[in-house]
Design an enzyme around this catalytic site. Structure first.
Site, PDB file in Angstrom:
ATOM      1  N   CYS A 126     -56.438  31.487  55.664  1.00 22.64           N
ATOM      2  CA  CYS A 126     -55.197  32.057  55.118  1.00 22.64           C
ATOM      3  C   CYS A 126     -54.928  31.508  53.709  1.00 22.64           C
ATOM      4  CB  CYS A 126     -54.043  31.792  56.078  1.00 22.64           C
ATOM      5  SG  CYS A 126     -52.651  32.926  55.868  1.00 22.64           S
ATOM      6  N   HIS A 155     -55.955  33.663  61.597  1.00 24.19           N
ATOM      7  CA  HIS A 155     -55.910  32.296  62.116  1.00 24.19           C
ATOM      8  C   HIS A 155     -56.782  32.194  63.367  1.00 24.19           C
ATOM      9  CE1 HIS A 155     -52.772  30.517  59.545  1.00 24.19           C
ATOM     10  NE2 HIS A 155     -52.309  31.754  59.477  1.00 24.19           N
ATOM     11  N   GLU A 189     -57.602  29.648  64.971  1.00 24.58           N
ATOM     12  CA  GLU A 189     -57.218  28.534  65.841  1.00 24.58           C
ATOM     13  C   GLU A 189     -56.184  28.905  66.891  1.00 24.58           C
ATOM     14  OE1 GLU A 189     -54.484  28.254  62.198  1.00 24.58           O
ATOM     15  OE2 GLU A 189     -56.522  28.891  62.681  1.00 24.58           O
ATOM     16  N   SER A 191     -44.412   2.076  80.138  1.00 25.22           N
ATOM     17  CA  SER A 191     -43.362   2.994  80.578  1.00 25.22           C
ATOM     18  C   SER A 191     -43.741   3.731  81.853  1.00 25.22           C
ATOM     19  CB  SER A 191     -43.069   4.016  79.473  1.00 25.22           C
ATOM     20  OG  SER A 191     -44.159   4.910  79.318  1.00 25.22           O
ATOM     21  N   GLY A 192     -45.035   3.796  82.144  1.00 22.51           N
ATOM     22  CA  GLY A 192     -45.494   4.543  83.303  1.00 22.51           C
ATOM     23  C   GLY A 192     -45.940   5.942  82.966  1.00 22.51           C
ATOM     24  N   GLY A 193     -45.755   6.353  81.697  1.00 28.13           N
ATOM     25  CA  GLY A 193     -46.244   7.645  81.253  1.00 28.13           C
ATOM     26  C   GLY A 193     -47.749   7.614  81.065  1.00 28.13           C
ATOM     27  N   VAL A 194     -48.330   8.773  80.798  1.00 29.30           N
ATOM     28  CA  VAL A 194     -49.786   8.849  80.699  1.00 29.30           C
ATOM     29  C   VAL A 194     -50.309   8.053  79.515  1.00 29.30           C
ATOM     30  CG1 VAL A 194     -49.755  11.002  79.359  1.00 29.30           C
ATOM     31  CG2 VAL A 194     -51.762  10.429  80.737  1.00 29.30           C
ATOM     32  N   ASP A 195     -49.557   7.990  78.406  1.00 31.62           N
ATOM     33  CA  ASP A 195     -50.040   7.284  77.220  1.00 31.62           C
ATOM     34  C   ASP A 195     -50.140   5.783  77.459  1.00 31.62           C
ATOM     35  OD1 ASP A 195     -49.919   9.795  76.095  1.00 31.62           O
ATOM     36  OD2 ASP A 195     -48.035   9.429  75.041  1.00 31.62           O
ATOM     37  N   SER A 196     -49.024   5.174  77.872  1.00 30.36           N
ATOM     38  CA  SER A 196     -49.031   3.723  78.072  1.00 30.36           C
ATOM     39  C   SER A 196     -49.894   3.329  79.268  1.00 30.36           C
ATOM     40  CB  SER A 196     -47.603   3.190  78.241  1.00 30.36           C
ATOM     41  OG  SER A 196     -47.009   3.657  79.428  1.00 30.36           O
ATOM     42  N   SER A 197     -49.974   4.193  80.274  1.00 28.37           N
ATOM     43  CA  SER A 197     -50.806   3.889  81.444  1.00 28.37           C
ATOM     44  C   SER A 197     -52.289   3.912  81.079  1.00 28.37           C
ATOM     45  CB  SER A 197     -50.527   4.888  82.569  1.00 28.37           C
ATOM     46  OG  SER A 197     -49.185   4.805  83.005  1.00 28.37           O
TER      47      SER A 197
END
Length: 528
Positions: free
Chosen positions: A90, A178, A180, A232-238
Site C-alpha cells: 500500500c 493488504h 496480511e 499473576s497466574g496469566g499465560v505470560d507470567s506463567s
C-alpha cells in the site's frame, strides 16, 4: 556479567519498516506463522543498521499518509540499492514508486476500500499460485500513475490499474492490497512467495529453537544471581516462570500478591499448581485487606486502577526488600508492548518518529526507579500466540495456556462503582457460573473472553411470591483474534438461559441477568 558481553540475539530474516500502519504488527505475525523470524522497526532506520542486521528481505508497511504530502514519512532511498528483496504494501509501494522516479496521484475514480477481486496480468514469483480474480483487501485513496523504469504491472482491479507491480531484476515488488489481513483470500500465499521464493528465507523460527536459544542466554545474563518474578497466574507470567525455572532453577523466586480481586478459587489453584505440583518457589502475599480498604468510597474507574497500581508497588517494594536482595527482575513484556513503547507517531514538521514514554507493564504496575533491578525480559520478542506455544512446549497445562485474558485490576473493574467484599463475593460466584457453563458447552476455547459484570444499580424482581430489589448481572462474551476488535459471541439461547437461571438461583442478591451484544468498536470488551 555485563549486558554488552552477552551473545548476540537472533537477527530477523525479514525486516518490516513501519510507516504508521495499523497492520504492521500483523505483518510480523503473519511472517512468523511461516516459521520465519521478523521484526518491526522504525521507517527511519539507517542503512548501517540494516547492513548490521543483514536481513534476507524487507517489507515497507502501509500507512495513513499520502506520499505527495510535504512531510510524508520516508525511508533512506539507498535502501532500494542494497540488493535486498523489498515488498512495498500500500503506502510502502507508493513510496517505492515515488522514490524510484514514478508518480503517485489521488485516486482518479474513487478510493478503494474493502474486498476487491484482482486480475492477474502476467506471471510473477510474487503471485505464484494466487488464483486469478481472487479477493484481496483494499484500503487506499491514492494510486500509481506512472511506474518507474524497470517495473511491470502484474495485477489490477476494477478501480486500481496497478494492484501489484514488480521489478524482477532488482527484486523490488509492490502490492496495493493488504496480504496480511484475513480477508485477502490468497494473502498468505503472497507472503510465503516473498519470504521463501523471493527472499530465500529458511523456516527455522520454531518454538523449539526459541527455547534452545533463550535458555543459555538467560543463564549467561543472570549468572549465579537471584531473580524475582511478579506472578499473576496469566499465560505470560506463567510461561515466564516455567522458562526461568528451567534455565536457573532455585535462583528464581516468584511473588504472588493476592490483592483480593482474583476469580473464584484462583489463588488456591495457582499456589497448588506452581508451589506444590511443579516445585517452583512462590511467595504468597495476602494483601486483600490493604487493597479493599484503599478502594473504600472510590467509584471512578481510572481512579480505581491508579490506586490498585500504586498499592501494588508499595506491597512489591516491601516484600522484595524482605525477601531479597534480588539483582534481577523478570517481566513478561511481549513484543506488542515493545512496538507500542517504541512509538508510532509522525512529527508533522519533520516527518520523523516521535519518541513516546515507555508504558509500564501490567504485572508490576510501573515500578519506581529506585528499585535497583536489572531486567530479564526473555519474552519481549514474542507475540501472544507464540507465548502460548512456548508455554505448551514447557509443560504448562491447557487450563493456563488457554486461560481467557484477565485485567490487572481484576474483578475491581468488573464491579461498576464502589468495590466491597459483598459485591466481590457476588461477582465471583456469578463469574464462576458463566465460565463453568461455557466450558461444559465446549465453547470456552472458541471465545476470547467470557465473564460477568456487576452493575451499581438495583432492579425489582419477584422470587417466591415476594418482591425483590437486587443487583443485575451483565454477561459479556466476545470473539476476537487479538483483542483489538471483537464481536459479541452468538451463544445458543439454551446456554444463556441455563447461565441466567443458575445465577439468579445460586447467587445471593442477584435477580436479573442481561447479555451485552455490543461489538468493539464502538464498545470496549471491559466495562471499565
Amino acid at each position: 556479567m555485563s549486558q554488552t558481553s552477552l551473545k548476540k540475539e537472533r537477527d530477523p530474516s525479514i525486516l518490516i519498516l513501519d510507516f504508521g500502519s495499523q497492520y504492521s504488527e500483523l505483518i510480523a505475525r503473519r511472517i512468523r506463522e511461516t516459521n520465519v523470524f521478523s521484526l518491526v522497526v522504525s521507517n527511519c532506520i539507517s542503512i548501517k543498521e540494516i547492513n548490521n542486521i543483514n536481513p534476507k528481505g524487507i517489507i515497507l508497511s502501509g500507512g495513513p499518509n499520502s506520499v505527495y504530502e510535504q512531510n510524508a514519512p520516508k525511508c533512506d532511498e539507498k535502501i532500494f540499492n542494497l540488493g535486498i528483496p523489498i515488498l512495498g504494501i500500500c503506502y510502502g509501494m507508493q513510496l517505492m514508486v515515488k522514490e524510484l522516479g514514478g508518480s503517485v496521484i489521488p485516486a482518479t475514480k474513487k478510493a478503494e476500500y474493502g474486498r476487491a477481486p484482482i486480475n492477474i496480468d502476467q506471471e510473477s514469483d510474487l503471485l505464484s499460485d494466487v488464483q486469478d480474480k481472487s479477493i484481496m483487501w483494499m484500503s487506499h485513496g491514492d494510486s500509481i500513475k506512472c511506474l518507474p523504469v524497470g517495473f511491470n504491472k502484474i495485477a489490477h482491479t476494477e478501480n486500481t490499474l496497478h494492484a501489484a507491480i514488480s521489478n524482477d531484476l532488482k527484486k523490488l515488488f509492490g502490492v496495493q492490497f493488504h496480504p496480511e489481513v484475513i480477508h485477502s483470500e490468497y494473502g498468505m500465499t503472497v507472503i510465503k512467495n516473498f519470504v521463501y521464493k523471493i527472499s530465500c528465507c529458511a523456516a527455522d523460527w520454531t518454538t523449539e529453537t526459541y527455547i534452545e536459544e533463550t535458555i543459555p542466554r538467560i543463564r549467561e545474563q543472570v549468572g549465579n544471581k537471584k531473580v524475582l518474578l511478579a506472578l499473576s497466574g496469566g499465560v505470560d507470567s506463567s510461561t515466564l516462570a516455567f522458562l526461568l525455572n528451567k534455565a536457573i532453577g532455585n535462583q528464581l523466586t516468584c511473588m504472588f500478591i493476592d490483592q483480593g480481586f482474583m476469580r473464584k478459587g484462583e489463588p488456591e489453584f495457582l499456589m497448588n499448581f506452581f508451589d506444590k505440583k511443579f516445585h517452583i518457589k512462590v511467595e504468597y502475599i495476602n494483601a486483600r485487606k490493604r487493597f479493599i480498604s484503599k478502594l473504600k468510597g472510590i467509584t471512578e474507574p481510572e481512579q480505581k486502577r491508579k490506586i490498585i497500581g500504586e498499592e501494588f508497588i508499595r506491597v512489591f517494594e516491601e516484600e522484595s526488600n524482605r525477601l531479597g536482595p534480588f539483582q534481577y527482575l523478570a517481566q513478561g513484556t511481549l513484543y506488542p508492548d515493545v512496538i507500542e513503547s517504541a512509538g508510532t507517531n509522525i512529527d508533522p514538521k519533520t516527518g520523523e518518529r516521535i519518541a513516546v514514554k515507555i508504558k509500564s507493564h501490567h504485572n508490576v504496575g510501573g515500578l519506581p526507579k529506585d528499585l535497583q533491578f536489572k531486567l530479564v525480559e526473555p519474552l519481549r520478542k514474542l507475540f501472544k500466540d507464540e507465548v502460548r506455544q512456548v508455554g505448551a512446549a514447557l509443560g504448562l497445562p491447557a487450563e493456563i495456556i488457554k486461560r481467557h485474558p484477565f485485567p490487572g485490576p481484576g474483578l475491581a473493574i468488573r464491579i461498576l462503582g464502589e468495590v466491597n467484599n459483598e459485591k466481590l463475593d457476588c461477582l465471583r460466584d456469578a463469574d464462576w457460573i458463566v465460565r463453568d457453563e461455557i466450558k461444559k458447552a465446549g465453547l470456552y476455547n472458541e471465545i476470547w473472553q467470557a465473564f460477568a459484570v456487576l452493575l451499581p444499580v438495583k432492579t425489582v424482581g419477584v422470587m417466591g411470591d415476594k418482591r425483590t430489589y437486587a443487583w443485575p448481572i451483565v454477561l459479556r462474551c466476545v470473539s476476537s483474534e487479538d483483542g483489538m476488535t471483537a464481536d459479541w459471541s452468538k451463544i445458543p439461547f439454551k446456554i444463556l438461559e441455563r447461565i441466567a437461571n443458575r445465577i439468579v438461583n445460586e447467587v445471593i442478591s442477584v435477580n436479573r441477568v442481561v447479555y451485552d451484544i455490543t461489538s468493539k468498536p464502538p464498545g470496549t470488551i471491559e466495562w471499565e
